[in-house]
Design an enzyme around this catalytic site. Structure first.
Site: not given
Ligand code: BMP
Length: 223
Positions: A59, A61-65, A170, A172, A175
């Site tokens: 992960d 999160k690539l966002a480039d050319i 998302g 834990g 929420g």
């Molecule tokens: P956590 O369960 O500790 O909140 O972690 C969520 C993981 O998912 C993190 O690695 C974060 O980079 C990733 N992530 C996110 O939380 N929301 C997104 O929309 C996209 C993600 O990759």
């Protein structure tokens, strides 16, 4: 198996222990930039080598050319099965090149369609139709959609049927409850801190799996 554990902040030894203990129990592991910067790409190779059958996701999160995304992907590709890129950079000269490169290595592309934090409503959700066009053109293996907004997951599933895997973070710390995203149509739930920051991470992962099963039993009549 429906759980992908996000490793963002563990030390090397902790990560080794956790990935070994969970190797048979989970679908895979997602390794984030903080972890890679702290522990190095070579260490990821070691982790992956100890649990090679599972889905390992880089992960970054690539966002480039395209050229630069390919360079970055090439530094982790041999240690992972899939790479995540942002959808908003568009196809031409960007995601098309990355996809072709990953295809040539037999690796998967995962595209972010929206994010789990509140600010995603300010920009990402407004661009959803455009991002969906990107997914239609690109046909990535998977997409990331937020467990915190199940309606986005439902819309993604309605739009693409079973053509893409949906991975949902998302849960834990941010929420959502384990199983909620699966009930909305996700294939995998990505869980980080709820597991990695628990006093007993393995027990916490087991509890997440139990809650997922319980939720699926209720929403889909699974046994
Ligand atoms: P956590 O369960 O500790 O909140 O972690 C969520 C993981 O998912 C993190 O690695 C974060 O980079 C990733 N992530 C996110 O939380 N929301 C997104 O929309 C996209 C993600 O990759």
């Amino acid at each position: 198996l429906t759980l992908i554990v996000a490793i963002d902040s563990l030390g090397a030894e902790e990560a080794k222990g956790l990935t070994r203990s969970l190797c048979t129990r989970v679908a895979g592991f997602k390794v984030g930039l903080p972890f890679l910067l702290a522990n190095g790409v070579q260490f990821l190779k070691e982790l992956h080598g100890a649990c090679p059958e599972k889905l390992w996701v880089a992960d970054l999160k690539l966002a480039d050319i395209g050229h630069v995304m390919k360079l970055v992907a090439s530094s982790v590709a041999s240690s992972v099965d899939a790479v995540i890129a942002h959808g908003f950079v568009g196809v031409r000269g960007a995601l098309d090149e990355l996809k072709e490169y990953l295809n040539s290595l037999d690796k998967k592309l995962i595209v972010v369609v929206s994010m789990s934090h509140p600010g995603a409503e300010e920009v990402y959700d407004k661009a959803l139709p455009n991002i969906f066009d990107v997914v239609v053109k690109l046909k990535p293996w998977g997409v990331v959609a937020p467990a915190t907004r199940p309606a986005i997951i439902q819309e993604t599933r309605r739009s693409f049927g079973q053509d893409v895997k949906i991975l949902s973070p998302g849960i834990g710390a941010q929420g959502a409850r384990p199983g909620e995203a699966l009930c909305a149509g996700a294939d995998y739930e990505i869980v980080g801190r709820l597991i990695t920051r628990a006093e007993n991470p393995v027990a916490s992962a087991e509890e997440v799996l139990r809650e997922q099963r319980e939720m699926l039993r209720r929403c889909k009549g699974w046994r």
